[in-house]
Design an enzyme around this catalytic site. Sequence first.
Site, PDB file in Angstrom:
ATOM      1  N   HIS A  97       0.775  -1.067   0.412  1.00  0.00           N
ATOM      2  CA  HIS A  97       0.473  -0.409  -0.071  1.00  0.00           C
ATOM      3  C   HIS A  97       0.824   1.659   0.681  1.00  0.00           C
ATOM      4  O   HIS A  97       2.048   1.073   0.333  1.00  0.00           O
ATOM      5  CB  HIS A  97      -0.901  -0.534   1.512  1.00  0.00           C
ATOM      6  CG  HIS A  97      -0.365   0.216   2.664  1.00  0.00           C
ATOM      7  ND1 HIS A  97       0.466  -0.696   3.312  1.00  0.00           N
ATOM      8  CD2 HIS A  97      -0.111   1.150   3.618  1.00  0.00           C
ATOM      9  CE1 HIS A  97       1.087  -0.803   3.897  1.00  0.00           C
ATOM     10  NE2 HIS A  97       0.689   0.815   4.865  1.00  0.00           N
ATOM     11  N   ASP A  99       0.814   5.483   1.469  1.00  0.00           N
ATOM     12  CA  ASP A  99      -0.687   5.596   2.642  1.00  0.00           C
ATOM     13  C   ASP A  99      -1.295   6.751   2.506  1.00  0.00           C
ATOM     14  O   ASP A  99      -1.287   7.657   1.536  1.00  0.00           O
ATOM     15  CB  ASP A  99       0.381   6.410   3.507  1.00  0.00           C
ATOM     16  CG  ASP A  99       1.555   5.390   4.490  1.00  0.00           C
ATOM     17  OD1 ASP A  99       0.846   4.011   4.747  1.00  0.00           O
ATOM     18  OD2 ASP A  99       2.794   5.467   4.990  1.00  0.00           O
ATOM     19  N   HIS A 253       4.600   0.150   0.123  1.00  0.00           N
ATOM     20  CA  HIS A 253       5.799  -0.651   1.275  1.00  0.00           C
ATOM     21  C   HIS A 253       4.209  -1.952   2.044  1.00  0.00           C
ATOM     22  O   HIS A 253       2.710  -1.654   1.628  1.00  0.00           O
ATOM     23  CB  HIS A 253       5.887   0.093   2.932  1.00  0.00           C
ATOM     24  CG  HIS A 253       5.173   1.807   3.146  1.00  0.00           C
ATOM     25  ND1 HIS A 253       4.625   2.648   2.171  1.00  0.00           N
ATOM     26  CD2 HIS A 253       4.918   1.245   4.305  1.00  0.00           C
ATOM     27  CE1 HIS A 253       3.177   3.452   3.473  1.00  0.00           C
ATOM     28  NE2 HIS A 253       3.231   2.197   3.799  1.00  0.00           N
ATOM     29  N   ARG A 268       5.109   6.418  13.595  1.00  0.00           N
ATOM     30  CA  ARG A 268       4.758   7.439  12.868  1.00  0.00           C
ATOM     31  C   ARG A 268       4.187   8.283  12.326  1.00  0.00           C
ATOM     32  O   ARG A 268       3.137   9.292  12.652  1.00  0.00           O
ATOM     33  CB  ARG A 268       4.001   6.665  11.110  1.00  0.00           C
ATOM     34  CG  ARG A 268       4.084   6.818  10.195  1.00  0.00           C
ATOM     35  CD  ARG A 268       3.092   5.893   8.997  1.00  0.00           C
ATOM     36  NE  ARG A 268       1.643   6.853   8.823  1.00  0.00           N
ATOM     37  CZ  ARG A 268       0.850   6.298   8.446  1.00  0.00           C
ATOM     38  NH1 ARG A 268       1.309   4.923   8.389  1.00  0.00           N
ATOM     39  NH2 ARG A 268      -0.519   6.425   8.863  1.00  0.00           N
TER      40      ARG A 268
END
Length: 277
Positions: A97, A99, A253, A268
């Site tokens: 995916h 983000d 990623h 994150r």
Amino acid sequence: MPLHITPLSPALGALVEGLDLSQPLDASQREAVESALLAHQVLFFREQPLNPQQQAAFASNFGDLHIHPIYPNIPGQPEVLVLDTAVTDVRDNALWHTDVTFLETPALGAVLAAKQLPPYGGDTLWASSSAAYDALSKPIQQLLEGLTATHDLARSFPEERFSLTAQEHERLEDAKRKHPPRSHPVVRTHPVTGRKGLFVNEGFTTRINELSAAESDALLRFLFAHATRPEFTIRWRWQENDVAFWDNRITQHFAVDDYRPQRRVMHRATILGDRPF
């Protein structure tokens, strides 16, 4: 002291040494990090024990920060979300995916810090969307030009996993109201380098708008598989206090979910970007 940058694979990835991310960056350091990011697409830093405030401060050198509509965040530092397998179902990260492509202006990039790791496992892979695009034949590249695709938050955050309580249900419904499905180009042009890259991903892309459902499904299956071929990827084996900084405009990623029942905690900070073109 100048940065020491070691490329890690032909497609993407570099280890960066000679920088303390807990300290404010001066103009030359910021420019050096940004140049390295544009060249290598994902950067790795070892031995960076950042607290959430320091992590957010480093990420904010490169743009405004996003507050995620679903994941929990750090109290007092909402721009830093928490990926903790003891608290939240993070299986949506265990597929390829890019983000928050459900946003009108998806993320420029993200800064991910390893806080607690299993004894082994829990690696993350990144794939270069530009390397994948460059490897396509000219006829396929021409086919993709001008096509758009729909990206939907609900694809990675289904009710059966994120609506188990009344509070979770309301949060998910609120997120879907605020973030309706968005359309983006299938091939995105990087706003700084001008490189083209595939901009569809298994996590959020539901269909190619200009095609029939059958054509869209077939083409997306091919693109999802092609974009993540091993020669376009790098795999990172985390150590505690590692930090990764990736260009979300030109990568995908995959967080490998192979360590249960061990716990994995990551923080994150996501940097907002611009409208894809």
